[in-house]
Motif scaffolding. Structure first.
Motif, short mmCIF file in Angstrom:
data_model
loop_
_atom_site.label_atom_id
_atom_site.label_comp_id
_atom_site.label_asym_id
_atom_site.label_seq_id
_atom_site.Cartn_x
_atom_site.Cartn_y
_atom_site.Cartn_z
N SER A 130 12.16 33.55 43.08
CA SER A 130 11.04 32.36 44.18
C SER A 130 11.20 33.22 45.63
N ILE A 131 10.18 34.35 45.26
CA ILE A 131 9.57 35.08 46.07
C ILE A 131 7.94 34.30 46.31
N LEU A 161 5.34 31.99 45.34
CA LEU A 161 5.31 30.62 45.96
C LEU A 161 4.13 29.98 45.95
N PRO A 162 2.74 29.32 45.13
CA PRO A 162 2.87 28.86 43.79
C PRO A 162 3.27 30.35 42.65
N PRO A 163 3.76 30.31 41.42
CA PRO A 163 4.68 29.67 41.02
C PRO A 163 6.56 30.54 41.53
N TYR A 164 7.43 29.37 41.40
CA TYR A 164 8.61 29.73 41.02
C TYR A 164 8.25 29.75 39.53
N TRP A 171 9.41 25.34 36.72
CA TRP A 171 9.01 24.61 37.78
C TRP A 171 7.67 23.84 37.77
N TYR A 179 2.32 22.05 46.61
CA TYR A 179 2.86 23.90 45.86
C TYR A 179 2.77 23.77 44.33
N TYR A 180 1.93 23.53 43.37
CA TYR A 180 2.20 22.91 42.05
C TYR A 180 2.02 23.88 40.54
N ALA A 181 2.28 24.22 39.61
CA ALA A 181 2.01 25.22 38.77
C ALA A 181 0.81 24.77 38.55
N ASP A 182 0.05 25.72 37.89
CA ASP A 182 -1.22 25.70 37.46
C ASP A 182 -1.59 24.66 36.16
N ARG A 193 14.57 28.70 48.95
CA ARG A 193 14.24 29.13 48.18
C ARG A 193 15.02 29.08 47.03
N TYR A 194 15.82 28.13 46.18
CA TYR A 194 16.99 28.17 45.50
C TYR A 194 17.60 26.39 45.57
N PHE A 195 17.72 26.60 44.57
CA PHE A 195 18.35 24.75 43.97
C PHE A 195 19.38 24.51 43.84
#
Lengths: 113, 126
Positions: free
Chosen positions: A96-97, A99-102, B47, B59-62, B112-114
Motif C-alpha cells: 500500500s505504498i 496508491l493507486p493502485p494497492y 483492490w 482512487y481507482y484501479a485502471d 494504508r491497511y484494511f
C-alpha cells in the motif's frame, strides 16, 4: 505498478509444525515517512479476509502470537510458529505504498496434513 | 458492535449498471478512509477503489477507472460504489473494507491497511 509475488502458492503443514510464506515486491515498500507498507491477510473458507499483520511486523488486535511478520525493502515473510487447524485458508500480502493502485499477492493456500 | 454490511449486488446484463452500498456501524465512519476490494469466483483479491475520510479524494484501479465511482455519505454512515458499463470480467464478490487509521495529534490519518471487512455482495454480469 508494483507487482507482489508470493511463494509458495500452496503448502500442506502438519499441526504443530511451522509454516512460512514469502512475499516479494517489484519495488521497495519503504515510504519516505519511514513506514513500510506491507500487510498480511488471511481468508478462511467462506469468510471475508481478515487482517493479520500491518506495516511488516505489527500483529493486529486479537491475532495469536504464533503469527509473525518480518522483512524489509522488497522481501517479506509471514511465519506461523505452530500451525493449528484454524489457520487453514488463503494468505495474501498487500502493498500500500503506491496508491493507486494497492496490490495483492496471488495468495498462498494453507492446508493441514 | 463494529460491522460493515454490503448490499446491492445481483445479476445484471453486460453494459448495465448497479450501485453497491456498505452501511457501517460501531465506529466513527467520517474519520476513516474506505475501500472496495473484489474477488472473482475462485480467484484472488483485487483492490478496486479508495475514498478518503472527507470524500474529496478518490482512487481507482485502471480496470474500473471511468466506469466506477466511489462515494460516501458520512451523515448516513454509508459507502457507495456506482458501477456502470459493466462487463463479464466485473463478476465478483465485492467487499467494503475500512482503513485502519492512525491517530496523530487528534487527527485520523490514512493507515494504508484494511482492518475491518464486510461479508461482501456478489455481482454477476451475464
Amino acid at each position: 505498478d508494483i507487482v507482489m509475488t508470493q511463494t509458495p502458492l500452496s503448502l500442506s503443514v502438519t499441526p504443530g509444525q511451522p509454516a512460512s510464506i514469502s512475499c516479494k515486491s517489484s519495488q521497495s515498500l519503504l515510504h519516505s515517512d519511514g513506514k513500510t507498507y506491507l500487510s498480511w491477510y488471511l481468508q478462511k473458507p467462506g469468510q471475508p479476509p481478515q487482517l493479520l499483520i500491518y506495516e511488516v511486523s505489527n500483529r493486529f488486535s486479537g491475532v495469536p502470537d504464533r503469527f509473525s511478520g518480518s522483512g524489509s525493502g522488497t522481501d517479506f515473510t509471514l511465519k506461523i510458529s505452530r500451525v493449528e487447524a484454524e489457520d487453514v485458508g488463503v494468505y495474501y500480502c498487500m502493498q500500500s505504498i503506491q496508491l493507486p493502485p494497492y496490490s495483492f499477492g496471488q495468495g498462498t493456500k494453507l492446508e493441514i496434513k | 458492535e463494529v460491522q460493515l454490511v454490503e448490499s446491492g449486488g445481483g445479476l445484471v446484463k453486460p453494459g448495465g449498471s448497479l450501485r453497491l452500498s456498505c452501511v457501517v456501524s460501531g465506529f466513527t465512519f467520517s474519520n476513516f478512509s474506505m475501500n472496495w476490494v473484489r474477488q472473482a469466483p475462485g480467484k484472488g483479491l483485487e483492490w478496486v477503489s479508495t475514498i478518503n475520510a472527507g470524500g474529496g479524494s478518490t482512487y481507482y484501479a485502471d480496470s474500473v477507472k471511468g466506469r466506477f465511482t466511489i462515494s460516501r455519505d458520512n451523515s448516513k454512515n454509508t459507502l457507495y460504489l456506482q458501477m456502470n458499463s459493466l462487463r463479464a470480467e466485473d463478476t465478483a464478490v465485492y467487499y467494503c473494507a475500512k482503513d485502519g487509521g492512525v491517530t496523530i495529534f487528534g487527527l485520523v490519518l490514512i493507515a494504508r491497511y484494511f482492518d475491518l471487512w464486510g461479508r461482501g455482495t456478489l455481482v454477476t454480469v451475464s
